[in-house]
Scaffold this motif. Structure first.
Motif, short mmCIF file in Angstrom:
data_model
loop_
_atom_site.label_atom_id
_atom_site.label_comp_id
_atom_site.label_asym_id
_atom_site.label_seq_id
_atom_site.Cartn_x
_atom_site.Cartn_y
_atom_site.Cartn_z
N GLU A 73 0.83 -1.21 0.00
CA GLU A 73 0.00 0.00 0.00
C GLU A 73 0.86 1.26 0.00
O GLU A 73 0.61 2.21 -0.74
CB GLU A 73 -0.92 0.02 1.23
CG GLU A 73 -2.17 -0.82 1.10
CD GLU A 73 -3.15 -0.59 2.23
OE1 GLU A 73 -4.24 -1.18 2.18
OE2 GLU A 73 -2.84 0.18 3.16
N LEU A 116 0.46 3.62 -3.05
CA LEU A 116 -0.43 4.73 -2.73
C LEU A 116 0.24 5.83 -1.92
O LEU A 116 -0.36 6.89 -1.71
CB LEU A 116 -1.65 4.21 -1.96
CG LEU A 116 -2.40 3.04 -2.62
CD1 LEU A 116 -3.54 2.58 -1.72
CD2 LEU A 116 -2.92 3.44 -3.99
N THR A 158 -2.68 -2.61 -7.06
CA THR A 158 -2.62 -2.09 -8.43
C THR A 158 -3.52 -0.88 -8.55
O THR A 158 -4.57 -0.80 -7.93
CB THR A 158 -3.03 -3.15 -9.45
OG1 THR A 158 -4.37 -3.57 -9.18
CG2 THR A 158 -2.11 -4.36 -9.39
N GLU A 159 -3.09 0.06 -9.38
CA GLU A 159 -3.83 1.30 -9.57
C GLU A 159 -4.00 1.54 -11.06
O GLU A 159 -3.04 1.44 -11.83
CB GLU A 159 -3.07 2.45 -8.91
CG GLU A 159 -3.79 3.77 -8.88
CD GLU A 159 -3.01 4.80 -8.09
OE1 GLU A 159 -3.51 5.92 -7.93
OE2 GLU A 159 -1.89 4.50 -7.63
N GLU A 168 -6.05 4.10 -14.09
CA GLU A 168 -6.80 5.31 -14.38
C GLU A 168 -7.69 5.07 -15.59
O GLU A 168 -7.23 4.61 -16.63
CB GLU A 168 -5.85 6.47 -14.67
CG GLU A 168 -5.06 6.97 -13.47
CD GLU A 168 -5.89 7.84 -12.54
OE1 GLU A 168 -6.98 8.28 -12.95
OE2 GLU A 168 -5.43 8.07 -11.40
N ARG A 178 -10.37 6.63 -10.82
CA ARG A 178 -9.17 5.90 -10.38
C ARG A 178 -9.64 4.62 -9.70
O ARG A 178 -10.47 4.66 -8.80
CB ARG A 178 -8.39 6.78 -9.41
CG ARG A 178 -7.24 6.13 -8.67
CD ARG A 178 -6.50 7.21 -7.89
NE ARG A 178 -5.58 6.67 -6.91
CZ ARG A 178 -5.78 6.72 -5.60
NH1 ARG A 178 -6.87 7.29 -5.13
NH2 ARG A 178 -4.90 6.21 -4.77
N VAL A 204 -8.44 1.22 -7.66
CA VAL A 204 -7.37 0.58 -6.90
C VAL A 204 -7.84 -0.80 -6.44
O VAL A 204 -8.95 -0.91 -5.89
CB VAL A 204 -6.95 1.42 -5.68
CG1 VAL A 204 -5.89 0.70 -4.85
CG2 VAL A 204 -6.44 2.79 -6.12
N ARG A 255 -11.42 -3.47 -3.49
CA ARG A 255 -11.38 -2.68 -4.72
C ARG A 255 -12.18 -1.41 -4.48
O ARG A 255 -13.30 -1.48 -3.99
CB ARG A 255 -11.95 -3.45 -5.90
CG ARG A 255 -11.93 -2.66 -7.21
CD ARG A 255 -12.53 -3.43 -8.37
NE ARG A 255 -11.65 -4.49 -8.83
CZ ARG A 255 -11.89 -5.78 -8.72
NH1 ARG A 255 -13.02 -6.19 -8.14
NH2 ARG A 255 -11.05 -6.68 -9.16
#
Length: 268
Positions: free
Chosen positions: A54, A58, A100-101, A103, A108, A110, A121
């Motif tokens: 994380e 993030l 995982t992120e 766009e 957005r 995640v 999620r």
């Protein structure tokens, strides 16, 4: 959460001690997972691995997020002697923990996974790029208070106030006041009172709407300030932590503050 909503959350730091469990708290107890992972006890090393993921993806550990939930569960398991401090379960050891992120236009997404299974999620507005320092926002910047009032002026204002709305308003108020407590008689207190009332109201027509609470938000705020990307992140985080689908409400408080922050950053 749309996937991986915690089924029961162990109490975290700052809360009253929880009784040591006779049986280990498993992944299946706190997340919507299946197979071998569901029966594995949550161990401290597992929580540390996800926390590290994380922070790498993030920039911080999500308050009330999967890593925090795992840390609380692992601490109870360790205290009861169900797991060792350095222990890591089979599925987590084999597949690890990932964040995982992605766009997509205006959004957005995640996803957090442990042992190859998604445990959380969430969907939020795209992050606001910080092109202007917070202190450089001019007097014509869109304020947090104006953003709250904008919600009341849209279709979202017809929605009954829910706990997620109250949490988002509280986060917004704290960002402008710098306080850590809700201001008596303020907009956050009004939002929380509305959410509590609505939870007990049997009929839809008896419920308090967002418009009722936010139409004069600036009058109820003891201070106001131009909305920033950091303000938006705090409000978004508060809102999604209190929603089962972990997605911000279309046109709601989090999206309004994010829009205000983006407009401020796009000003020349």
């Amino acid at each position: 959460m749309s996937q991986g909503q915690p089924r029961r959350r162990p109490q975290g730091q700052g809360e009253a001690p929880q009784q040591v469990p006779d049986q280990p708290i498993t992944y299946g107890d706190v997340f919507d997972v299946s197979g071998e992972l569901a029966g594995q006890p949550v161990a401290p090393r597992d929580a540390a691995v996800l926390q590290s993921a994380e922070q790498a993806a993030l920039g911080r550990t999500q308050r009330g997020g999967p890593a925090a939930v795992m840390q609380s569960a692992a601490a109870l398991n360790e205290r009861a002697g169900h797991v060792g401090k350095g222990e890591i379960t089979g599925p987590a050891a084999e597949a690890g923990a990932t964040v995982t992120e992605a766009e997509i236009p205006g959004r957005r997404v995640v996803a957090e996974s442990v042992g190859g299974q998604v445990v959380a999620r969430f969907v939020t507005p795209s992050r606001v790029a910080a092109t202007h320092p917070a202190g450089a926002l001019g007097q014509d910047a869109v304020t947090v208070g104006r953003a709250l009032e904008a919600v009341a002026a849209t279709a979202a204002g017809d929605r009954p106030v829910e706990q997620s709305d109250a949490a988002a308003v509280q986060a917004a108020e704290m960002r402008v006041t710098g306080a850590t407590l809700t201001v008596p008689g303020g907009v956050a207190a009004a939002a929380q009172a509305a959410a509590d009332h609505n939870a007990r109201a049997a009929r839809g027509e008896d419920k308090v709407k967002l418009r009722d609470v936010l139409s004069n938000a600036r009058e109820k705020l003891p201070a106001d300030k131009g909305a920033t990307g950091e303000d938006a992140e705090r409000v978004v985080s508060a809102e999604i932590r209190n929603k089962l689908d972990m997605a911000t409400t279309p046109g709601g408080v989090a999206e309004a503050v994010t829009t205000a922050a983006r407009l401020n950053q796009e000003r020349p």
